[in-house]
Design a protein around this motif. Structure first.
Motif, PDB file in Angstrom:
ATOM      1  N   VAL A  78       2.499  34.160   4.221  1.00 17.12           N
ATOM      2  CA  VAL A  78       3.588  33.555   4.982  1.00 17.12           C
ATOM      3  C   VAL A  78       4.564  32.946   3.989  1.00 17.12           C
ATOM      4  N   PHE A  79       5.817  33.427   3.999  1.00 16.51           N
ATOM      5  CA  PHE A  79       6.827  32.947   3.059  1.00 16.51           C
ATOM      6  C   PHE A  79       7.284  31.527   3.406  1.00 16.51           C
ATOM      7  N   GLN A  80       7.883  30.862   2.413  1.00 14.89           N
ATOM      8  CA  GLN A  80       8.418  29.526   2.654  1.00 14.89           C
ATOM      9  C   GLN A  80       9.520  29.569   3.711  1.00 14.89           C
ATOM     10  N   ASP A  81      10.394  30.569   3.616  1.00 18.63           N
ATOM     11  CA  ASP A  81      11.468  30.745   4.593  1.00 18.63           C
ATOM     12  C   ASP A  81      11.016  31.783   5.619  1.00 18.63           C
ATOM     13  N   PRO A  82      10.677  31.359   6.840  1.00 17.19           N
ATOM     14  CA  PRO A  82      10.154  32.311   7.831  1.00 17.19           C
ATOM     15  C   PRO A  82      11.129  33.421   8.178  1.00 17.19           C
ATOM     16  N   GLU A  83      12.427  33.182   8.007  1.00 17.18           N
ATOM     17  CA  GLU A  83      13.409  34.202   8.364  1.00 17.18           C
ATOM     18  C   GLU A  83      13.298  35.439   7.476  1.00 17.18           C
ATOM     19  N   GLN A  84      12.616  35.313   6.343  1.00 18.54           N
ATOM     20  CA  GLN A  84      12.418  36.466   5.465  1.00 18.54           C
ATOM     21  C   GLN A  84      11.434  37.467   6.052  1.00 18.54           C
ATOM     22  N   GLN A  85      10.637  37.041   7.049  1.00 14.25           N
ATOM     23  CA  GLN A  85       9.649  37.974   7.581  1.00 14.25           C
ATOM     24  C   GLN A  85       9.707  38.154   9.092  1.00 14.25           C
ATOM     25  N   LEU A  86      10.679  37.530   9.750  1.00 10.14           N
ATOM     26  CA  LEU A  86      10.865  37.757  11.181  1.00 10.14           C
ATOM     27  C   LEU A  86      11.884  38.878  11.329  1.00 10.14           C
ATOM     28  N   VAL A  87      11.457  39.999  11.915  1.00  6.36           N
ATOM     29  CA  VAL A  87      12.275  41.213  11.853  1.00  6.36           C
ATOM     30  C   VAL A  87      12.780  41.714  13.209  1.00  6.36           C
ATOM     31  N   ALA A  88      12.176  41.251  14.289  1.00  9.49           N
ATOM     32  CA  ALA A  88      12.518  41.808  15.609  1.00  9.49           C
ATOM     33  C   ALA A  88      13.440  40.867  16.386  1.00  9.49           C
ATOM     34  N   THR A  89      13.806  41.303  17.589  1.00  5.26           N
ATOM     35  CA  THR A  89      14.766  40.554  18.399  1.00  5.26           C
ATOM     36  C   THR A  89      14.118  39.400  19.142  1.00  5.26           C
ATOM     37  N   THR A  90      12.949  39.647  19.738  1.00  5.05           N
ATOM     38  CA  THR A  90      12.262  38.613  20.508  1.00  5.05           C
ATOM     39  C   THR A  90      10.910  38.287  19.875  1.00  5.05           C
ATOM     40  N   VAL A  91      10.325  37.194  20.324  1.00  5.40           N
ATOM     41  CA  VAL A  91       9.032  36.753  19.806  1.00  5.40           C
ATOM     42  C   VAL A  91       7.965  37.816  20.039  1.00  5.40           C
ATOM     43  N   GLU A  92       7.899  38.341  21.251  1.00  5.46           N
ATOM     44  CA  GLU A  92       6.900  39.351  21.591  1.00  5.46           C
ATOM     45  C   GLU A  92       7.061  40.603  20.740  1.00  5.46           C
ATOM     46  N   GLU A  93       8.297  41.053  20.561  1.00  6.50           N
ATOM     47  CA  GLU A  93       8.554  42.244  19.748  1.00  6.50           C
ATOM     48  C   GLU A  93       8.170  42.007  18.291  1.00  6.50           C
ATOM     49  N   ASP A  94       8.422  40.802  17.812  1.00  4.18           N
ATOM     50  CA  ASP A  94       8.100  40.489  16.423  1.00  4.18           C
ATOM     51  C   ASP A  94       6.596  40.531  16.183  1.00  4.18           C
ATOM     52  N   LEU A  95       5.824  40.023  17.133  1.00  2.00           N
ATOM     53  CA  LEU A  95       4.370  40.044  17.004  1.00  2.00           C
ATOM     54  C   LEU A  95       3.812  41.465  17.026  1.00  2.00           C
ATOM     55  N   SER A  96       4.441  42.327  17.785  1.00  2.00           N
ATOM     56  CA  SER A  96       3.923  43.694  17.916  1.00  2.00           C
ATOM     57  C   SER A  96       4.356  44.598  16.766  1.00  2.00           C
ATOM     58  N   TYR A  97       5.338  44.160  15.980  1.00  2.00           N
ATOM     59  CA  TYR A  97       5.930  45.012  14.948  1.00  2.00           C
ATOM     60  C   TYR A  97       4.890  45.512  13.938  1.00  2.00           C
ATOM     61  N   GLY A  98       4.133  44.587  13.362  1.00  2.00           N
ATOM     62  CA  GLY A  98       3.151  44.972  12.354  1.00  2.00           C
ATOM     63  C   GLY A  98       2.057  45.859  12.915  1.00  2.00           C
ATOM     64  N   LEU A  99       1.638  45.591  14.142  1.00  2.00           N
ATOM     65  CA  LEU A  99       0.596  46.391  14.784  1.00  2.00           C
ATOM     66  C   LEU A  99       1.078  47.811  15.036  1.00  2.00           C
ATOM     67  N   CYS A 100       2.340  47.937  15.433  1.00  2.00           N
ATOM     68  CA  CYS A 100       2.907  49.281  15.653  1.00  2.00           C
ATOM     69  C   CYS A 100       2.916  50.079  14.356  1.00  2.00           C
TER      70      CYS A 100
END
Length: 253
Positions: free
Chosen positions: A85-107
């Motif tokens: 987990v990076f110091q700046d979370p915006e470096q690893q949040l890639v999707a539009t919504t919270v749910e989409e972001d959580l599913s990104y890595g699994l996809c």
């Protein structure tokens, strides 16, 4: 033992001096590790080496006795075992919504949709994000973004969680909530290594502390053992926790 680092060297292309120099240490399962040191000591670089984002120029990283390989498949498996987990979370949040972001890595791992839906639902609940499932990531508070960044990693079920300054810039309430979440993650069996400048927190929280200086491990031990080395810490330009200062003041008086 989970991970072993043996005589690791790493030098950035723009530098002639190694950022990580002849670093060796071991991480064992079931512990809470602290990583402290001044800016430029190599903490963030070390975390990225441990996660496999960077490849050492010399030395070996092993897990359960087996060297880390840097082919695509090996790194894919490594990322599932060692989450960062990076110091700046915006470096690893890639999707539009919270749910989409959580599913990104699994996809990206090719996990079946049914399992993805189940894992996302459980993770939303575990990290108190259910009400924010369809909320735009850009509108989250910093505390919520950090919580989501940790959830993004933990949904992959890693054995080790690495965090770079997780309490930085959080207000007291957000900080308390984050520490509570980390305690729950640890209780569920995840080994945690946390880099921080927050010495008061790490003194109370960690089982074992590594002190970095100029790319090397200058000192390691239990919090008590580390912070008893006042002369060495002073030479490294590191302070001692407020709790110890107050205790020493009371004894002296």
């Amino acid at each position: 033992m989970i991970i072993e680092f043996e005589k690791i060297f790493y030098t950035y292309a723009c530098s002639q001096k190694p950022t990580i120099e002849n670093l060796s240490l071991q991480l064992h399962g079931g512990k809470r590790y602290g990583l402290i040191g001044n800016n430029g000591s190599g903490k963030t670089t070390f975390l990225r080496l441990a996660n496999g984002l960077y490849r050492p120029h010399h030395g070996l990283i092993r897990i359960s006795g087996k060297p880390l390989n840097y082919d695509r498949q090996s790194l894919k498996e490594w990322y599932q075992q060692v989450g960062l987990v990076f110091q700046d979370p915006e470096q690893q949040l890639v999707a539009t919504t919270v749910e989409e972001d959580l599913s990104y890595g699994l996809c990206n791992l090719g996990i079946p949709n049914i399992e993805i839906e189940q894992r996302v639902a459980i993770t939303l609940k575990d990290f108190n994000l259910t009400e924010l499932a369809h909320f735009p990531v850009n509108y989250l508070s910093l505390g919520q973004k950090k919580r989501l960044a940790i959830a993004d990693v933990m949904i992959l079920k890693p054995k080790i969680l690495l965090l770079d300054e997780p309490t930085a810039y959080l207000d007291p309430k957000q900080r308390k909530e984050l520490i509570k979440q980390l305690e729950q993650i640890f209780k569920e069996g995840t080994t945690i290594l946390l880099a921080t400048h927050d010495l008061d927190f790490i003194y109370r929280w960690a089982d074992w502390i590594f002190v970095m200086d100029r790319g090397k491990i200058a000192l390691e031990g239990t919090p008590k053992q580390v912070f008893e080395q006042k002369i060495l810490l002073e030479q490294l330009d590191l302070d001692i926790p407020l709790e110890l200062k107050l205790r020493t003041s009371i004894i002296d008086n």
